[in-house]
Write an enzyme that holds these catalytic residues in place. Structure first.
Site, mmCIF file in Angstrom:
data_model
loop_
_atom_site.group_PDB
_atom_site.id
_atom_site.type_symbol
_atom_site.label_atom_id
_atom_site.label_comp_id
_atom_site.label_asym_id
_atom_site.label_seq_id
_atom_site.Cartn_x
_atom_site.Cartn_y
_atom_site.Cartn_z
ATOM 1 N N GLU A 122 -4.627 7.465 12.121
ATOM 2 C CA GLU A 122 -5.711 6.996 13.004
ATOM 3 C C GLU A 122 -5.312 5.798 13.856
ATOM 4 O OE1 GLU A 122 -9.277 8.051 9.833
ATOM 5 O OE2 GLU A 122 -8.179 6.197 9.629
ATOM 6 N N ARG A 163 -9.205 -7.410 4.679
ATOM 7 C CA ARG A 163 -10.370 -7.317 5.567
ATOM 8 C C ARG A 163 -11.414 -6.370 4.987
ATOM 9 N NH1 ARG A 163 -11.057 -1.833 6.774
ATOM 10 N NH2 ARG A 163 -10.574 -1.281 8.909
ATOM 11 N N ASP A 205 -14.103 8.149 3.767
ATOM 12 C CA ASP A 205 -13.882 7.575 5.096
ATOM 13 C C ASP A 205 -13.215 8.551 6.052
ATOM 14 O OD1 ASP A 205 -11.428 7.644 3.884
ATOM 15 O OD2 ASP A 205 -10.950 5.529 4.120
HETATM 16 N N1 LIG Z 1 -13.736 1.648 4.069
HETATM 17 C C1 LIG Z 1 -12.636 1.013 4.383
HETATM 18 O O1 LIG Z 1 -12.625 0.149 5.239
HETATM 19 C C2 LIG Z 1 -11.375 1.355 3.637
HETATM 20 C C3 LIG Z 1 -10.253 0.523 3.747
HETATM 21 C C4 LIG Z 1 -9.131 0.802 2.986
HETATM 22 C C5 LIG Z 1 -9.120 1.917 2.167
HETATM 23 N N2 LIG Z 1 -10.209 2.734 2.130
HETATM 24 C C6 LIG Z 1 -10.247 3.896 1.244
HETATM 25 O O2 LIG Z 1 -10.340 3.422 -0.085
HETATM 26 C C7 LIG Z 1 -9.760 4.372 -0.970
HETATM 27 C C8 LIG Z 1 -8.825 3.661 -1.929
HETATM 28 O O3 LIG Z 1 -7.705 3.182 -1.208
HETATM 29 P P1 LIG Z 1 -6.420 2.670 -2.014
HETATM 30 O O4 LIG Z 1 -5.530 2.070 -1.003
HETATM 31 O O5 LIG Z 1 -6.867 1.832 -3.161
HETATM 32 O O6 LIG Z 1 -5.839 4.040 -2.528
HETATM 33 P P2 LIG Z 1 -4.939 4.305 -3.835
HETATM 34 O O7 LIG Z 1 -4.414 5.677 -3.691
HETATM 35 O O8 LIG Z 1 -3.998 3.193 -4.039
HETATM 36 O O9 LIG Z 1 -6.000 4.258 -5.038
HETATM 37 C C9 LIG Z 1 -6.999 5.221 -5.214
HETATM 38 C C10 LIG Z 1 -7.246 5.401 -6.694
HETATM 39 O O10 LIG Z 1 -8.339 6.321 -6.870
HETATM 40 C C11 LIG Z 1 -8.099 7.033 -8.077
HETATM 41 N N3 LIG Z 1 -8.966 8.210 -8.112
HETATM 42 C C12 LIG Z 1 -8.912 9.327 -7.366
HETATM 43 N N4 LIG Z 1 -9.919 10.182 -7.707
HETATM 44 C C13 LIG Z 1 -10.622 9.547 -8.671
HETATM 45 C C14 LIG Z 1 -11.773 9.907 -9.439
HETATM 46 N N5 LIG Z 1 -12.388 11.061 -9.263
HETATM 47 N N6 LIG Z 1 -12.231 9.034 -10.361
HETATM 48 C C15 LIG Z 1 -11.602 7.837 -10.578
HETATM 49 N N7 LIG Z 1 -10.494 7.459 -9.891
HETATM 50 C C16 LIG Z 1 -10.024 8.300 -8.951
HETATM 51 C C17 LIG Z 1 -6.596 7.331 -8.020
HETATM 52 O O11 LIG Z 1 -6.068 7.641 -9.287
HETATM 53 C C18 LIG Z 1 -6.053 6.017 -7.460
HETATM 54 O O12 LIG Z 1 -5.617 5.124 -8.476
HETATM 55 C C19 LIG Z 1 -9.070 5.403 -0.085
HETATM 56 O O13 LIG Z 1 -9.862 6.561 -0.049
HETATM 57 C C20 LIG Z 1 -8.999 4.758 1.268
HETATM 58 O O14 LIG Z 1 -9.023 5.703 2.308
HETATM 59 C C21 LIG Z 1 -11.326 2.466 2.839
#
Ligand SMILES: NC(=O)c1ccc[n+]([C@@H]2O[C@H](COP(=O)([O-])OP(=O)(O)OC[C@H]3O[C@@H](n4cnc5c(N)ncnc54)[C@H](O)[C@@H]3O)[C@@H](O)[C@H]2O)c1
Length: 354
Positions: free
Chosen positions: A75, A131, A246
């Protein structure tokens, strides 16, 4: 109006003389955080976010441009006001950790609007975690119960510690209950956070993790319609900070839960494509965060029952962190000036560079 024009002019003058492109790498962000402190940086960022959300209408806004690829998304997130333009490049590949690569990786740029000159190019994998956590807690200051004590974290990946710490700085937390399908991620979270004087409770499933929670953060990564939280699981009124849903086809909350809760989002136009509300009718409308920050609407769990912050991550948050980091980098002389834009006597003679 006069005051507004005055402040814009001051900001324009401030950036007028700056022509060098400053590049900030991971070690630069690390040393910046070491100088300022994690808590102070998070708090300054919350303040910067509030300032920028407050002048919402001055931004030229657009939903991010998403290229959907096998196993993920790439993105571009652009935004500008009268003085500065920023964009972030970010990916989202939930299966990347299987190859020991981050789910989310990002870089960003800040440019001067008056001439288009790039002023800073920057790592943003760390800055995105900062952020996002600052934005989550900024929203929670308005929407969650002031006396929230129990935080529940579903998903213990890269974002989790940043989320936990931001809530710790603003709420008098007594306990953090956490759950991840990956036990190694849970152990890592516990190891990293045990130095903070808070009860850490690892849980066996989501139900156990959300017991007595005042605030629930869902930060899981899986490109599917997950139902991490269902309507019937929510027993008390709670603030749900849903950040993991997201992207189209990537949600964390059951549709019935979203339908039956008060929802606040960042930018409706983008959130309807990417957020939990993508599951609802096309003409669904909810409050946007800027309305809360400006006091135009007041919403809180205490008066409205369960509230969902349907956060997908909006470009204004990247703008805020980049503008803050740029000022701090100048103040502490951090980063490297790089020759990425030609500096020559006769700008029509580009050929002379060769
Ligand atoms: N809204 C925002 O501004 C924003 C910003 C950054 C990241 N995100 C989103 O946040 C999420 C997490 O990002 P991250 O960098 O920590 O990713 P990451 O891959 O490091 O961590 C995600 C974790 O979720 C766990 N997981 C997956 N399915 C699960 C379930 N059903 N139950 C419990 N745990 C589960 C995985 O095992 C993993 O440890 C992503 O989806 C990312 O796109 C959103």
């Amino acid at each position: 109006m006069k005051t507004y024009i005055f402040f814009v002019s001051i900001r324009l003058v401030k950036y007028k003389k700056e022509t060098k492109l400053r590049v900030l790498q991971i070690q630069d962000i690390k040393s910046l955080i070491e100088k300022i402190g994690h808590e102070k940086f998070t708090k300054e960022l919350v303040k910067t976010l509030e300032e920028d959300y407050f002048k919402w209408e001055t931004f030229d806004k657009t939903p991010r441009v998403a290229n959907h690829v096998n196993g993920g998304v790439i993105e571009l997130m652009p935004i500008s006001d009268e003085v500065l333009y920023t964009f972030k490049y970010v990916n989202g590949h939930p299966k990347n950790p299987e190859q020991n690569k981050f789910t989310i990786m990002a870089t960003g740029q800040l440019s001067k609007v008056s001439t288009g000159e790039p002023l800073m190019f920057c790592e943003m994998t760390l800055l995105t975690a900062f952020r996002t956590a600052a934005n989550s807690v900024m929203a929670a200051k308005y929407l969650a119960k002031k006396d929230s004590q129990v935080l529940s974290l579903i998903g213990a990946g890269a974002q989790s510690e940043f989320q936990f710490l931001a809530f710790l700085y603003y709420f008098d937390l007594k306990e953090v209950r956490f759950y991840d399908v990956d036990i190694d991620a849970m152990n890592k979270f516990e190891k990293n956070m045990k130095k903070f004087n808070i009860k850490l409770t690892p849980c066996k499933n989501v139900e156990e993790a959300i017991q007595d929670a005042d605030i629930i953060t869902t930060c899981t990564a899986d490109k599917s319609y997950q139902t991490i939280l269902k309507k019937d699981m929510i027993k008390n009124d709670v603030y749900i900070n849903a950040i993991g849903g997201d992207c189209p086809g990537k949600t964390e909350l059951e549709k019935e839960l979203v339908e039956n809760s008060v929802v606040v989002c960042e930018f409706l136009e983008q959130c309807k494509i990417e957020g939990e509300i993508q599951q609802l009718a096309k003409d669904y409308v909810c409050t946007e965060l800027y309305e809360i920050v400006r006091g135009e609407k007041t919403i809180n769990v205490q008066t409205h029952g369960s509230v969902i912050f349907d956060s997908v991550g909006f470009a204004i948050e990247d703008y805020s962190v980049l503008r803050l980091v740029y000022e701090l980098a100048k103040k502490y002389n951090i980063g490297t000036n790089m020759n990425l834009v030609p500096q020559i006597e006769d700008v029509k003679d580009l050929y002379s560079l060769l």
